[in-house]
Write an enzyme that holds these catalytic residues in place. Structure first.
Site, PDB file in Angstrom:
ATOM      1  N   GLU A 205     120.464  64.344  25.009  1.00 36.01           N
ATOM      2  CA  GLU A 205     118.991  64.489  24.327  1.00 36.01           C
ATOM      3  C   GLU A 205     118.660  65.763  24.227  1.00 36.01           C
ATOM      4  OE1 GLU A 205     116.902  62.338  23.567  1.00 36.01           O
ATOM      5  OE2 GLU A 205     117.124  61.556  26.030  1.00 36.01           O
TER       6      GLU A 205
ATOM      7  N   GLY B 251     102.896  58.382  20.277  1.00 37.78           N
ATOM      8  CA  GLY B 251     103.622  59.354  21.132  1.00 37.78           C
ATOM      9  C   GLY B 251     104.175  59.161  22.369  1.00 37.78           C
TER      10      GLY B 251
ATOM     11  N   GLY C 103     107.386  58.562  23.003  1.00 40.72           N
ATOM     12  CA  GLY C 103     108.454  58.934  23.064  1.00 40.72           C
ATOM     13  C   GLY C 103     110.207  58.500  22.967  1.00 40.72           C
TER      14      GLY C 103
ATOM     15  N   SER D 260     107.797  55.706  17.685  1.00 33.98           N
ATOM     16  CA  SER D 260     107.199  54.858  17.225  1.00 33.98           C
ATOM     17  C   SER D 260     106.692  54.759  16.309  1.00 33.98           C
ATOM     18  CB  SER D 260     105.947  54.670  17.881  1.00 33.98           C
ATOM     19  OG  SER D 260     105.356  56.046  17.240  1.00 33.98           O
TER      20      SER D 260
ATOM     21  N   ASP E 142     116.944  58.619  15.997  1.00 35.06           N
ATOM     22  CA  ASP E 142     115.948  57.789  15.854  1.00 35.06           C
ATOM     23  C   ASP E 142     115.999  57.047  15.512  1.00 35.06           C
ATOM     24  OD1 ASP E 142     115.044  59.864  18.602  1.00 35.06           O
ATOM     25  OD2 ASP E 142     113.369  60.513  17.145  1.00 35.06           O
TER      26      ASP E 142
ATOM     27  N   TYR F 233     109.126  71.039  19.234  1.00 35.32           N
ATOM     28  CA  TYR F 233     110.437  70.756  19.134  1.00 35.32           C
ATOM     29  C   TYR F 233     110.768  71.674  17.857  1.00 35.32           C
ATOM     30  CZ  TYR F 233     113.804  67.509  16.895  1.00 35.32           C
ATOM     31  OH  TYR F 233     114.779  66.456  17.034  1.00 35.32           O
TER      32      TYR F 233
END
Ligand code: GLA
Length: 392
Positions: free
Chosen positions: A35, A123, A125, A128, A177, A227
């Protein structure tokens, strides 16, 4: 919504019949481990989910892209001659971004009518936005190819989608992602090297355990989270460490031993030592996790998930009380061998490895305790690992 229902809805909205409508789909993803590593050039370990964005589409012969969705009331029309003008849309900005970036890269963007259906909770994680981008990129690249302009592979779809999110939507995300959304494979996790984009699939065999995904239901958006700030911090740490390790090109290349030798250089500069330490040790955990999984050592894999969460909580500081509570109660359940936040953090989802025959009991236990502490319930999803982008 089922695809057959979606096609009906499309015809209700745009008219005509179902004979010439097409359906494109791309997946949401879960990251098993690794992560906040993709933008540091390291290896990550995501998988594509059955939660997805499907787009029902038909070319309309005009220079307008008409957009609507099952989940929003808005209808938006984009003019393909002014695609850079839609950055401030409340909804439709991701679609406009992909179309714009692809047009800039020489794809032929054609007018079309589109109906979006996203089953990835927003929203959460679970990416989407990547699923919207990648499905959109697949659609426009397919139409462009049919006009005889450019061909594209699944890796490029991911790269174009990331580029659009970075440059059009102002989120400085990494490639993970979009890559998982595009290249995911049924029952496989992807070990992706974010520096080279080399990847390999690893069967997601969890033995007597199941993966449970829970949403802490605290809403967040990457635009207003920390972020981009974290990215700045690790870039600063890298620049300093490069003074001692000049051949290193990204943080993920630094071994734990090298880091321990040189980390004193980062002392006294806010929290950048801790941020970099998370990255270096998380990269190590990814390799250990893949090995554990390949050797069927699921309990060891579970413990690595716990370590990852502690590091994200204490060193990288991207968890928050909701994700900490959710993973705390997950770990407290007899039958859960590991739990961590997944995705960017600050809210969103966790993954836990739970004895398959105890999943219902687990959900009840965790939800009750979580609601007692936080004041509202978590949500739990029935997920499976599926293929990424495809025309259905
Ligand atoms: C978000 C970003 C990804 C990645 C994760 C954290 O999901 O979009 O690129 O950085 O956060 O691992």
């Amino acid at each position: 919504m089922e695809i057959s229902q979606l096609k009906k809805k499309f015809v209700e909205i745009y008219g005509g019949d179902e004979s010439d409508v097409r359906v494109f789909s791309a997946a949401g993803r879960v990251n098993l481990i690794g992560e906040h590593i993709d933008y540091c050039g390291g290896k990550v370990f995501p998988a594509a989910l059955n939660l997805r964005t499907a787009i029902v589409a038909r070319k309309n012969g005009s220079d307008k892209i008409r957009l609507t969705a099952t989940t929003v009331d808005d209808k938006v029309t984009l003019d393909i001659n002014t695609l850079d003008a839609y950055k401030d849309l409340k909804w439709g900005d991701y679609q406009a971004g992909v179309a714009y970036v692809m047009q800039q890269k020489g794809y032929k963007i054609v007018g079309c009518d589109l109906l979006y259906d996203t089953t990835v909770p927003f929203g959460s994680g679970l990416s989407s936005s990547a699923s919207i981008e990648v499905a959109t990129a697949m659609l426009f690249s397919t139409f462009s190819k049919e006009e005889g302009v450019k061909d594209v592979d699944l890796v490029q779809l991911a790269v174009l989608s990331q580029l659009s999110e970075n440059t059009y939507n102002g989120v400085n995300c990494g490639i993970m992602d979009q890559f998982a959304s595009s290249l995911g494979k049924k029952d496989m996790a992807i070990l992706l090297d974010c520096k080279t984009l080399d990847y390999k699939y690893t069967p997601l065999k969890l033995g007597e355990y199941s993966m449970v995904i829970a949403n802490c239901n605290k809403k967040r958006s990457l635009q207003d989270s920390k972020y981009n700030e974290r990215r700045g911090e690790v870039e600063e740490a890298l620049a300093i460490l490069q003074t001692a390790l000049p051949s290193v090109t990204c943080l993920a290349e630094i071994t734990p031993e090298q880091f321990d030798e040189h980390c004193h250089l980062l002392e006294g500069k806010g929290r950048i030592l801790d941020r970099a330490k998370h990255v270096v040790y998380e990269c190590d955990r990814v390799l250990k996790s893949v090995k554990a999984l390949e050797e069927g050592k699921i309990v060891e894999f579970g413990e690595l998930l716990n370590q990852s969460h502690y590091s994200l909580r204490d060193l990288y500081e991207v968890t928050g009380k909701e994700l900490d509570a959710l993973t705390k109660y997950s770990r407290a359940f007899d039958g859960c061998i590991g739990s961590r936040m997944t995705g960017a953090g600050f809210g969103g989802c966790t993954i836990s490895l739970v004895k398959s025959d105890k999943v219902d009991e687990f959900i009840k236990f965790v939800n009750e305790n979580y609601a007692k502490e936080i004041g509202y319930e978590a949500s739990f999803y029935k997920t499976s690992v599926e293929n990424g982008a495809q025309e259905l």
